[in-house]
Design a protein around this motif. Structure first.
Motif, mmCIF file in Angstrom:
data_model
loop_
_atom_site.group_PDB
_atom_site.id
_atom_site.type_symbol
_atom_site.label_atom_id
_atom_site.label_comp_id
_atom_site.label_asym_id
_atom_site.label_seq_id
_atom_site.Cartn_x
_atom_site.Cartn_y
_atom_site.Cartn_z
ATOM 1 N N TRP A 44 -0.437 3.332 -0.031
ATOM 2 C CA TRP A 44 0.347 2.155 -0.721
ATOM 3 C C TRP A 44 -0.450 1.304 -1.656
ATOM 4 O O TRP A 44 -1.526 1.214 -1.621
ATOM 5 C CB TRP A 44 0.754 1.315 0.763
ATOM 6 C CG TRP A 44 -0.557 0.523 1.165
ATOM 7 C CD1 TRP A 44 -0.569 -0.742 0.725
ATOM 8 C CD2 TRP A 44 -1.481 0.808 2.113
ATOM 9 N NE1 TRP A 44 -1.764 -1.217 1.340
ATOM 10 C CE2 TRP A 44 -2.403 -0.394 2.245
ATOM 11 C CE3 TRP A 44 -1.609 1.773 2.850
ATOM 12 C CZ2 TRP A 44 -3.255 -0.271 3.148
ATOM 13 C CZ3 TRP A 44 -2.687 2.146 3.817
ATOM 14 C CH2 TRP A 44 -3.374 0.966 4.024
ATOM 15 N N SER A 45 0.394 0.511 -2.356
ATOM 16 C CA SER A 45 -0.163 -0.524 -3.376
ATOM 17 C C SER A 45 0.617 -1.684 -3.356
ATOM 18 O O SER A 45 1.857 -1.645 -3.078
ATOM 19 C CB SER A 45 -0.405 0.319 -4.627
ATOM 20 O OG SER A 45 1.188 0.160 -5.102
ATOM 21 N N SER A 46 -0.021 -2.924 -3.516
ATOM 22 C CA SER A 46 0.726 -4.029 -3.668
ATOM 23 C C SER A 46 0.410 -4.588 -5.152
ATOM 24 O O SER A 46 -0.430 -4.514 -5.646
ATOM 25 C CB SER A 46 0.254 -5.023 -2.757
ATOM 26 O OG SER A 46 -1.054 -5.182 -2.982
ATOM 27 N N GLU A 47 1.702 -5.584 -5.384
ATOM 28 C CA GLU A 47 1.519 -5.938 -7.025
ATOM 29 C C GLU A 47 1.926 -7.502 -6.630
ATOM 30 O O GLU A 47 3.083 -7.842 -6.347
ATOM 31 C CB GLU A 47 2.351 -5.304 -7.722
ATOM 32 C CG GLU A 47 2.267 -5.844 -9.073
ATOM 33 C CD GLU A 47 3.323 -5.127 -10.007
ATOM 34 O OE1 GLU A 47 4.371 -5.539 -10.403
ATOM 35 O OE2 GLU A 47 2.821 -3.928 -10.320
ATOM 36 N N GLU A 58 5.628 -7.004 -5.226
ATOM 37 C CA GLU A 58 6.055 -5.483 -4.653
ATOM 38 C C GLU A 58 5.071 -4.747 -4.001
ATOM 39 O O GLU A 58 3.976 -5.003 -3.984
ATOM 40 C CB GLU A 58 6.342 -4.782 -6.149
ATOM 41 C CG GLU A 58 7.633 -4.305 -6.247
ATOM 42 C CD GLU A 58 7.706 -3.471 -7.459
ATOM 43 O OE1 GLU A 58 8.622 -3.475 -8.192
ATOM 44 O OE2 GLU A 58 6.601 -2.794 -7.933
ATOM 45 N N GLU A 60 4.420 -0.967 -2.640
ATOM 46 C CA GLU A 60 4.838 0.471 -2.959
ATOM 47 C C GLU A 60 4.360 1.387 -1.756
ATOM 48 O O GLU A 60 3.158 1.172 -1.579
ATOM 49 C CB GLU A 60 4.345 0.882 -4.143
ATOM 50 C CG GLU A 60 5.209 0.388 -5.622
ATOM 51 C CD GLU A 60 4.756 0.892 -6.797
ATOM 52 O OE1 GLU A 60 5.335 2.223 -7.134
ATOM 53 O OE2 GLU A 60 4.110 0.171 -7.644
ATOM 54 N N TRP A 62 3.942 5.346 -0.348
ATOM 55 C CA TRP A 62 4.025 6.759 -0.810
ATOM 56 C C TRP A 62 3.968 7.455 0.576
ATOM 57 O O TRP A 62 3.126 7.423 1.354
ATOM 58 C CB TRP A 62 3.113 7.497 -1.561
ATOM 59 C CG TRP A 62 3.236 7.010 -3.082
ATOM 60 C CD1 TRP A 62 3.904 7.660 -4.031
ATOM 61 C CD2 TRP A 62 2.683 5.961 -3.835
ATOM 62 N NE1 TRP A 62 3.764 7.212 -5.476
ATOM 63 C CE2 TRP A 62 3.120 5.790 -5.131
ATOM 64 C CE3 TRP A 62 1.992 4.633 -3.478
ATOM 65 C CZ2 TRP A 62 2.747 5.011 -6.052
ATOM 66 C CZ3 TRP A 62 1.617 3.574 -4.033
ATOM 67 C CH2 TRP A 62 2.091 3.747 -5.529
ATOM 68 N N HIS A 67 8.669 8.089 -2.403
ATOM 69 C CA HIS A 67 8.139 6.977 -2.785
ATOM 70 C C HIS A 67 9.310 5.783 -2.843
ATOM 71 O O HIS A 67 10.304 5.926 -3.082
ATOM 72 C CB HIS A 67 7.704 7.240 -4.609
ATOM 73 C CG HIS A 67 7.340 5.941 -5.134
ATOM 74 N ND1 HIS A 67 7.830 5.488 -6.180
ATOM 75 C CD2 HIS A 67 6.128 5.156 -4.927
ATOM 76 C CE1 HIS A 67 6.948 4.456 -6.640
ATOM 77 N NE2 HIS A 67 6.161 4.111 -5.760
ATOM 78 N N LYS A 69 9.802 1.393 -2.747
ATOM 79 C CA LYS A 69 9.436 0.215 -3.510
ATOM 80 C C LYS A 69 10.032 -0.817 -2.488
ATOM 81 O O LYS A 69 11.180 -0.987 -2.535
ATOM 82 C CB LYS A 69 9.798 -0.175 -4.934
ATOM 83 C CG LYS A 69 8.811 0.521 -5.784
ATOM 84 C CD LYS A 69 9.300 0.138 -7.257
ATOM 85 C CE LYS A 69 8.338 1.078 -8.399
ATOM 86 N NZ LYS A 69 8.587 0.718 -9.502
ATOM 87 N N LYS A 71 10.628 -5.023 -2.780
ATOM 88 C CA LYS A 71 10.417 -6.378 -3.603
ATOM 89 C C LYS A 71 10.214 -7.472 -2.466
ATOM 90 O O LYS A 71 11.178 -7.422 -1.609
ATOM 91 C CB LYS A 71 11.364 -6.232 -4.532
ATOM 92 C CG LYS A 71 11.229 -5.108 -5.398
ATOM 93 C CD LYS A 71 12.261 -5.406 -6.612
ATOM 94 C CE LYS A 71 12.202 -4.175 -7.359
ATOM 95 N NZ LYS A 71 11.860 -4.165 -8.737
#
Length: 95
Positions: A44-47, A58, A60, A62, A67, A69, A71
């Motif tokens: 995972w990733s965060s923004e 966001e 994300e 996987w 994949h 997302k 929000k």
């Protein structure tokens, strides 16, 4: 465990899985629901939200099948959400 909502979408973290409601189209009448068990999340990733035009943060995810997302609103503490997903994925869903 926790729930997040934007204008049209929502994400619910249970003890075993993440359930995402994704409204699509102009009217939002087309709705897609994702149910992701934490043990299926590989990465995972965060923004965080930007300053001017970026209105959403966001997350994300996987998985083996794709994949995704998620929000969330700019007022959400994305780092707290990041800790929550880490506790659920690495800690076995006992957040």
């Amino acid at each position: 465990v926790a729930a997040y909502k934007t204008f049209r979408d929502s994400a619910v973290f249970t003890t075993k899985r993440l359930i995402v409601r994704d409204a699509q189209g102009l009217t939002g009448k087309k709705v897609e629901i994702y149910s992701l068990p934490y043990n299926a999340i590989n990465m995972w990733s965060s923004e965080n939200a930007g300053r001017m035009l970026d209105i959403n943060a966001e997350l994300e995810l996987w998985t083996r099948v794709g994949h995704f997302k998620v929000k969330v609103g700019r007022d959400i503490d994305i780092r707290a959400l990041d800790r929550l997903i880490a506790d659920c994925v690495i800690g076995g869903g006992s957040a």
